[in-house]
Enzyme design. Structure first.
Site, short mmCIF file in Angstrom:
data_model
loop_
_atom_site.label_atom_id
_atom_site.label_comp_id
_atom_site.label_asym_id
_atom_site.label_seq_id
_atom_site.Cartn_x
_atom_site.Cartn_y
_atom_site.Cartn_z
N HIS A 169 -4.52 -10.29 14.53
CA HIS A 169 -4.81 -9.06 13.77
C HIS A 169 -5.55 -9.48 12.51
CE1 HIS A 169 -4.36 -5.34 11.72
NE2 HIS A 169 -3.18 -5.53 11.18
N ASP A 212 -3.32 -9.69 5.33
CA ASP A 212 -2.02 -10.35 5.19
C ASP A 212 -1.79 -11.38 6.31
OD1 ASP A 212 -1.95 -8.00 6.75
OD2 ASP A 212 0.19 -7.73 6.51
N HIS A 224 -1.42 -2.67 14.80
CA HIS A 224 -1.54 -1.66 13.79
C HIS A 224 -2.99 -1.17 13.57
CE1 HIS A 224 -1.61 -1.49 9.08
NE2 HIS A 224 -1.31 -0.29 9.51
N TYR A 276 10.17 0.03 8.18
CA TYR A 276 8.85 -0.51 8.54
C TYR A 276 8.16 0.42 9.54
CZ TYR A 276 5.57 -4.10 10.24
OH TYR A 276 4.45 -4.82 10.61
N GLU A 293 -6.11 -7.87 9.64
CA GLU A 293 -5.75 -7.43 8.28
C GLU A 293 -5.42 -8.65 7.43
OE1 GLU A 293 -2.86 -4.21 8.08
OE2 GLU A 293 -3.41 -3.78 6.00
N HIS A 324 0.81 -1.22 0.00
CA HIS A 324 0.00 0.00 0.00
C HIS A 324 0.84 1.28 0.00
CE1 HIS A 324 0.33 -0.35 4.37
NE2 HIS A 324 -0.55 -1.31 4.45
N ASP A 343 2.12 -7.49 13.77
CA ASP A 343 2.74 -6.40 13.01
C ASP A 343 3.84 -5.69 13.79
OD1 ASP A 343 1.49 -6.46 10.54
OD2 ASP A 343 -0.08 -5.03 11.08
N HIS A 349 6.00 -10.28 10.19
CA HIS A 349 6.73 -9.92 8.96
C HIS A 349 8.22 -9.95 9.26
CE1 HIS A 349 3.13 -8.47 6.92
NE2 HIS A 349 2.85 -7.70 7.94
FE1 FEO Z 1 -1.63 -4.60 9.68
FE2 FEO Z 1 0.75 -6.89 8.48
O1 FEO Z 1 -0.95 -6.08 8.70
#
Ligand code: FEO
Length: 389
Positions: free
Chosen positions: A78, A82, A145, A192, A80, A24, A164, A223
């Protein structure tokens, strides 16, 4: 596609996104990973999942050690996509599994996937589940996040599954921080933070406080690489960045049309060199806004420059301002500059934008008509010197 055992009965079963180059708007030039973890104890728990297009990889890794239908708990730190995108596929295999999430996490999962038939266990701060010899306790970290975000802590192994928080966008053949080396780790953790976590300084402070009592031997973010050697350094960095601490350094972020704004940027460099203040020039025709943001976060002085184009700033600088307004780095001393042919609006536009995000702008924006002459540059140098004090 094998699971990789990181502790006895605990496996990394995530996926590596080698080709990811844009997250994004964040230029992920080193790719990324979506780390998921499988705990095989008396109960079997999957901690987080992966992006939808890598679901098959997750399933294969899980299947290399157990039948996915045996999963008892799916921990969704989380919502989201991903990290949650593969959860519906897991629930096809294990329809009786219990999905563990925060209250907002449950809502988010239902909005994303339906999930009305799924068993949910909503957890709050201090709640825990026993897996047998090991357990997981949950700590909400809202806005690090998203509002639903939480971390899972395994006290018996001193592992913090941080989702995250404390991640880096790195696709690596290695699993651990010391295997990629400190400079790569620090650079990518900083990038990041600058591009994902930056707007949430107060939330990061609250999250650091919430985990401050935990003994941690391993941070396992969702990540990048896991952190076993640089835990103290990473926590110190998060502390500094979340308080918007800075160094005595400057960044000059600009674009140029006929080289006049470039000449002005180099004059800024000259004055800063004279004062022994480290300075970096970032021309947005050649550098990505997410790299500019990374260099900006710990700089005390920020200079933004653009020539005037059609009574406006250059589109590259417009994109940067949009990005900047969203990420809102705080605590900057700022200066706007640029060249112009006639209208001359661009330096003022930049100055207004900087004031709108509450940067301190002690000197007025400085414009130079057409090609800078020596007398223009002398006045400009004096103005920069006054700005620096
Ligand atoms: Fe807020 Fe890695 O997603």
């Amino acid at each position: 596609m094998k699971a990789q055992e990181i502790r006895k009965g605990i496996y990394w079963v995530g996926a590596i996104d080698w080709n990811l180059r844009n997250f994004h708007g964040y230029s992920t030039d080193k790719g990324s990973s979506y780390n998921a973890f499988l705990v095989i104890d008396e109960k079997i728990a999957l901690i987080d999942a992966v992006k939808p297009h890598l679901t098959a990889e997750l399933i294969k890794r899980i299947s290399s050690v157990i039948d996915p239908s045996k999963i008892d708990y799916v921990i969704s730190n989380h919502v989201e996509m991903d990290h949650s995108g593969a959860i519906p596929a897991i629930m096809e295999f294990a329809p009786n599994a219990t999905v563990v999430a925060s209250m907002q996490g449950e809502k988010g999962l239902k909005r994303h996937f339906g999930g009305d038939n799924w068993n949910f266990k909503v957890v709050k701060a201090g709640d825990s589940i026993s897996l047998g010899k090991r357990s997981l306790s949950f700590v909400p970290i809202p806005m690090v996040h998203w509002p639903d975000s939480m971390v899972s802590y395994m006290p018996e192994e001193k592992i913090l599954f941080s989702n995250d928080a404390m991640g880096q966008h790195i696709a690596s053949e290695y699993l651990y921080d010391d295997e990629v080396g400190f400079s790569t780790f620090e650079e990518q953790a900083m990038k990041y933070y600058a591009n994902i976590v930056l707007p949430f300084g107060k939330s990061v402070q609250a999250a650091l406080k919430a985990i401050s009592g935990l003994e941690i031997d391993l941070i396992a973010p969702s990540h990048g690489v896991m952190v076993r050697s640089y835990i103290k350094e990473l926590l110190d960095m998060y502390q500094r960045w979340s308080l918007y601490g800075h160094k005595e350094k400057a960044v000059v972020i600009y674009d140029t049309m006929w080289n006049s704004t470039e000449i002005m940027a180099r004059e800024i460099q000259y004055v800063l060199n004279e004062k022994n203040i480290p300075v970096k020039l970032i021309n947005l025709t050649h550098s990505h806004i997410s790299d500019a943001m990374t260099d900006l976060i710990d700089a005390r002085y920020v200079f933004l420059g653009s020539p005037t184009l059609n009574n406006e700033i250059l589109p590259t600088m417009g994109a940067f301002l949009t990005y900047l307004r969203g990420l809102r780095p705080a605590n900057k001393l700022a200066f706007a500059f640029g060249s112009y042919g006639w209208g001359g609006q661009s330096p003022k536009i930049l100055e207004t934008a900087m004031k709108e995000i509450n940067w301190e702008v002690p000197r007025p924006a400085f414009g130079i008509n057409y090609i800078p002459r020596e007398d223009d540059l002398e006045k400009f140098r004096q103005e920069i010197a006054s700005f620096l004090g």
